[in-house]
Design a protein around this motif. Structure first.
Motif, PDB file in Angstrom:
ATOM      1  N   GLU A  38       0.821  -1.210   0.000  1.00 52.55           N
ATOM      2  CA  GLU A  38       0.000   0.000   0.000  1.00 52.55           C
ATOM      3  C   GLU A  38       0.852   1.256   0.000  1.00 52.55           C
ATOM      4  O   GLU A  38       0.611   2.190  -0.780  1.00 52.55           O
ATOM      5  N   ASN A  39       1.862   1.304   0.869  1.00 55.00           N
ATOM      6  CA  ASN A  39       2.679   2.511   0.942  1.00 55.00           C
ATOM      7  C   ASN A  39       3.525   2.711  -0.306  1.00 55.00           C
ATOM      8  O   ASN A  39       3.801   3.845  -0.707  1.00 55.00           O
ATOM      9  N   TYR A  40       3.933   1.619  -0.925  1.00 54.36           N
ATOM     10  CA  TYR A  40       4.686   1.767  -2.170  1.00 54.36           C
ATOM     11  C   TYR A  40       3.831   2.430  -3.238  1.00 54.36           C
ATOM     12  O   TYR A  40       4.240   3.429  -3.850  1.00 54.36           O
ATOM     13  N   PHE A  41       2.652   1.895  -3.485  1.00 51.82           N
ATOM     14  CA  PHE A  41       1.829   2.444  -4.559  1.00 51.82           C
ATOM     15  C   PHE A  41       1.203   3.785  -4.174  1.00 51.82           C
ATOM     16  O   PHE A  41       0.927   4.614  -5.048  1.00 51.82           O
ATOM     17  N   ARG A  42       0.988   4.033  -2.905  1.00 46.96           N
ATOM     18  CA  ARG A  42       0.437   5.327  -2.490  1.00 46.96           C
ATOM     19  C   ARG A  42       1.436   6.467  -2.683  1.00 46.96           C
ATOM     20  O   ARG A  42       1.088   7.537  -3.166  1.00 46.96           O
ATOM     21  N   PRO A  57       1.883  10.969 -11.141  1.00 45.38           N
ATOM     22  CA  PRO A  57       1.669  11.485  -9.792  1.00 45.38           C
ATOM     23  C   PRO A  57       1.292  10.392  -8.805  1.00 45.38           C
ATOM     24  O   PRO A  57       0.896   9.286  -9.192  1.00 45.38           O
ATOM     25  N   GLU A  58       1.421  10.707  -7.512  1.00 50.73           N
ATOM     26  CA  GLU A  58       1.128   9.741  -6.462  1.00 50.73           C
ATOM     27  C   GLU A  58      -0.347   9.364  -6.449  1.00 50.73           C
ATOM     28  O   GLU A  58      -1.213  10.166  -6.804  1.00 50.73           O
ATOM     29  N   LEU A  59      -0.604   8.132  -6.003  1.00 47.20           N
ATOM     30  CA  LEU A  59      -1.988   7.679  -5.870  1.00 47.20           C
ATOM     31  C   LEU A  59      -2.626   8.206  -4.593  1.00 47.20           C
ATOM     32  O   LEU A  59      -3.853   8.322  -4.509  1.00 47.20           O
ATOM     33  N   GLY A  60      -1.824   8.474  -3.561  1.00 43.80           N
ATOM     34  CA  GLY A  60      -2.326   9.095  -2.351  1.00 43.80           C
ATOM     35  C   GLY A  60      -2.837   8.114  -1.312  1.00 43.80           C
ATOM     36  O   GLY A  60      -2.963   6.912  -1.548  1.00 43.80           O
ATOM     37  N   PRO A  61      -3.159   8.620  -0.117  1.00 48.74           N
ATOM     38  CA  PRO A  61      -3.461   7.764   1.039  1.00 48.74           C
ATOM     39  C   PRO A  61      -4.757   6.979   0.934  1.00 48.74           C
ATOM     40  O   PRO A  61      -4.971   6.055   1.726  1.00 48.74           O
ATOM     41  N   ASP A  62      -5.630   7.309   0.010  1.00 48.70           N
ATOM     42  CA  ASP A  62      -6.896   6.583  -0.101  1.00 48.70           C
ATOM     43  C   ASP A  62      -6.776   5.294  -0.921  1.00 48.70           C
ATOM     44  O   ASP A  62      -7.712   4.477  -0.919  1.00 48.70           O
ATOM     45  N   ARG A  97      -6.415  -3.645  -2.660  1.00 51.89           N
ATOM     46  CA  ARG A  97      -7.396  -4.323  -3.503  1.00 51.89           C
ATOM     47  C   ARG A  97      -7.820  -3.489  -4.705  1.00 51.89           C
ATOM     48  O   ARG A  97      -8.593  -3.960  -5.548  1.00 51.89           O
ATOM     49  N   ASP A  98      -7.293  -2.268  -4.800  1.00 56.61           N
ATOM     50  CA  ASP A  98      -7.553  -1.441  -5.979  1.00 56.61           C
ATOM     51  C   ASP A  98      -6.631  -1.806  -7.144  1.00 56.61           C
ATOM     52  O   ASP A  98      -6.839  -1.323  -8.263  1.00 56.61           O
ATOM     53  N   TYR A  99      -5.603  -2.620  -6.884  1.00 55.52           N
ATOM     54  CA  TYR A  99      -4.640  -2.925  -7.945  1.00 55.52           C
ATOM     55  C   TYR A  99      -5.321  -3.684  -9.077  1.00 55.52           C
ATOM     56  O   TYR A  99      -6.008  -4.687  -8.857  1.00 55.52           O
ATOM     57  N   ASP A 100      -5.128  -3.187 -10.299  1.00 54.42           N
ATOM     58  CA  ASP A 100      -5.745  -3.768 -11.485  1.00 54.42           C
ATOM     59  C   ASP A 100      -4.675  -4.568 -12.234  1.00 54.42           C
ATOM     60  O   ASP A 100      -3.746  -3.992 -12.818  1.00 54.42           O
ATOM     61  N   PHE A 101      -4.809  -5.893 -12.224  1.00 55.20           N
ATOM     62  CA  PHE A 101      -3.783  -6.751 -12.822  1.00 55.20           C
ATOM     63  C   PHE A 101      -3.854  -6.787 -14.345  1.00 55.20           C
ATOM     64  O   PHE A 101      -2.987  -7.384 -14.987  1.00 55.20           O
ATOM     65  N   ASP A 102      -4.843  -6.116 -14.929  1.00 55.74           N
ATOM     66  CA  ASP A 102      -4.900  -5.981 -16.384  1.00 55.74           C
ATOM     67  C   ASP A 102      -4.210  -4.706 -16.862  1.00 55.74           C
ATOM     68  O   ASP A 102      -3.743  -4.647 -18.002  1.00 55.74           O
TER      69      ASP A 102
END
Length: 515
Positions: A341-345, A351-356, A360-365
């Motif tokens: 989570e902290n890596y992708f946030r 730009p950053e994805l941010g704290p929200d 489970r938001d990761y899209d493997f496609d």
């Protein structure tokens, strides 16, 4: 150019004399005075690594660690380090210790073992400070809108720490180190890879274990594990009974691949567990898996894929590693979640994805196509090691077959690519060798013989030309000795039982090709 055996012997003799001379350095001036005097030296002029010393102190010997001069400082104000210089009996060598996870601290005991051997030893926080409550060093908020910190963590900090440490060591002893070594695992293994690929002149010998060559691929694997093998409350979907069934099936299929029934699989990559045969049916109503659990197990063995079934990395969880499937990083998976989570946030996107953002938001496609902007700062997957070889460097790389933190399939894929790039196996193993340890977890522990004195082996290779054709590993017993030992051979060789003698003794094994 390959150095002759005679030249290697002459060099080893010279080095031995030089190291002996180094041990008598500045004997007339007390270590206390030399230690304090470092604060008056202008290290701001160190090329590439303007350095400030904040504190020096002479620390008395304790717990078999000899007395040493403690130096705390920073390079360009952001890269913190702790350097420890033996007060007496310096062996003439310099050592840098790797860090772990997202670092942010100087590991307090990282230099204990090298100091006992007489090394000058340094460790770094990799360019940022972790919050005091971040006991797993998984916080990533330090990277938010902080490109300098990301550049430092991606590799610069390791390099400039080496430059600063060598300059201070030279000043303290009145002579530079004769040989320099780096050793680390996990993120420390990543640091090792970065040094060989980007800063090939910094160290004569490097040991790197459990190295995530591409940070985004590792975090993608973490996301795959969390979204596939854990529920929304971070509880494992596998019961203890499920794990026993899968592990027993793997051992029944492949335990004898090394010639002895010992609970260890010598080559999990060739071990094909037929999970479908474990599904509950009328003819198999006990010791069986539900269809859903069987499907998840197959996903974990295969590793991340997109919706078309195309593999996104070179590996998944290996047969034999099942006992750890419920216990990744800690008992409920939160360490794994925090890393991803902290890596992708904060670290993996621009730009950053941010704290929200949630794992489970990761899209493997789609998301694997978006990871390379920031990966340009972090990636250590360049198989072209010609500069490191030309500099005379030697590299021991290792990974555990049961490593869930850095998948062995990914590590093997990098090594095999390096062989192709460097002109074949012989040309590669002349300076770079990989060892895959049966039953070993991430960096240490597990059911295998993962206790190995890597530093002695890399020393022998660098200084005496003795390549590690075999390394001896041990598995500890409760009394502090060895329950059993095993030989470790350079990949793609594995240890094969000779067919007689005590299977707990490494002497009763020989080298064989992975089967």
């Amino acid at each position: 150019m390959r150095v002759s055996a005679t030249a290697t012997t002459i060099f080893a003799t010279f080095l031995g004399v030089a190291l002996a001379n180094a041990q008598s350095q500045n004997a007339a001036e007390p270590a206390t005075s030399r230690c304090a005097a470092l604060q008056s030296v202008d290290f701001a002029r160190v090329s590439e690594a303007p350095t400030h010393i904040a504190k020096t102190a002479l620390v008395e010997a304790k717990d078999e660690v000899p007395a040493y001069c403690l130096i705390e400082g920073a390079v360009t104000a952001t890269v913190g380090f702790v350097l420890k210089l033996p007060a007496t009996n310096w062996n003439g060598r310099f050592f840098e210790a790797g860090c772990g996870n997202y670092c942010g601290v100087v590991f307090p005991k990282a230099c204990d073992a090298p100091l006992r051997k007489g090394y000058a030893c340094i460790a770094t926080d990799s360019g940022h400070r972790a919050p005091a409550d971040d006991v797993f060093w998984t916080d990533g908020k330090w990277a938010s809108n902080n490109l300098q910190a990301e550049l430092d963590w991606g590799g610069r900090a390791t390099h400039v720490t080496a430059l600063a440490g060598k300059a201070i060591t030279d000043s303290f002893y009145g002579k530079p180190p004769l040989k320099s070594y780096f050793m680390g695992c996990s993120y420390g293994g990543h640091q090792a890879m970065v040094l060989a690929q980007r800063f090939p002149w910094d160290f004569d010998g490097i040991v790197g274990g459990g190295a995530p060559n591409r940070i985004s691929d590792l975090m993608q694997q973490n996301a795959w594990a969390i979204t596939t093998a854990f529920d929304s409350h971070l509880n494992s979907v596998f019961s203890e009974a499920d794990i026993r069934i899968l592990h027993n099936a793997a051992l029944a299929k492949c335990d004898l691949d090394d010639g002895v029934k010992d609970g260890l699989i010598g080559n999990p990559r060739s071990c094909k567990v037929d999970v479908d045969q474990l599904v509950c049916r009328s003819a198999r109503a006990k010791a069986c898996l539900s269809p859903d659990i069987a499907a998840i197990a197959k996903k974990m063995y295969s590793g991340p894929t997109n919706s078309r079934g195309e593999r996104l990395t070179a590996g998944g969880w290996t047969p034999g590693s099942e006992p750890d499937w419920r216990l990744i990083y800690n008992s409920n998976g939160t360490g794994l979640v925090a890393l991803a989570e902290n890596y992708f946030r904060y670290m993996g996107r621009l730009p950053e994805l941010g704290p929200d953002w949630q794992t489970r938001d990761y899209d493997f496609d789609r998301d694997y196509k978006r990871n390379d902007v920031m990966e340009t700062l972090y990636a250590a997957d360049n198989p072209d090691l010609r500069r490191f070889k030309a500099a005379g460097g030697k590299f021991i790389n290792y990974v555990g077959w049961s490593d869930l933190g850095t998948l062995p399939g990914v590590a093997i894929d990098y090594y095999e690519t390096a062989e192709k790039t460097m002109g074949g196996r012989a040309a590669t193993q002349d300076f770079f060798r990989m060892f895959v340890i049966p039953g070993a977890r991430h960096c240490r522990g597990g059911e295998g013989a993962s206790d190995i004195d890597f530093l002695s082996y890399i020393e022998a290779w660098v200084e005496r030309g003795k390549a590690p054709d075999v390394m001896i590993g041990s598995h500890p017993n409760q009394a502090g000795g060895a329950a059993f030992t095993r030989p470790m051979y350079p990949y793609p060789l594995q240890a094969i039982y000779k067919g007689s003698g005590d299977p707990n003794d490494a002497a009763n094994f020989k080298a064989g090709k992975l089967r």
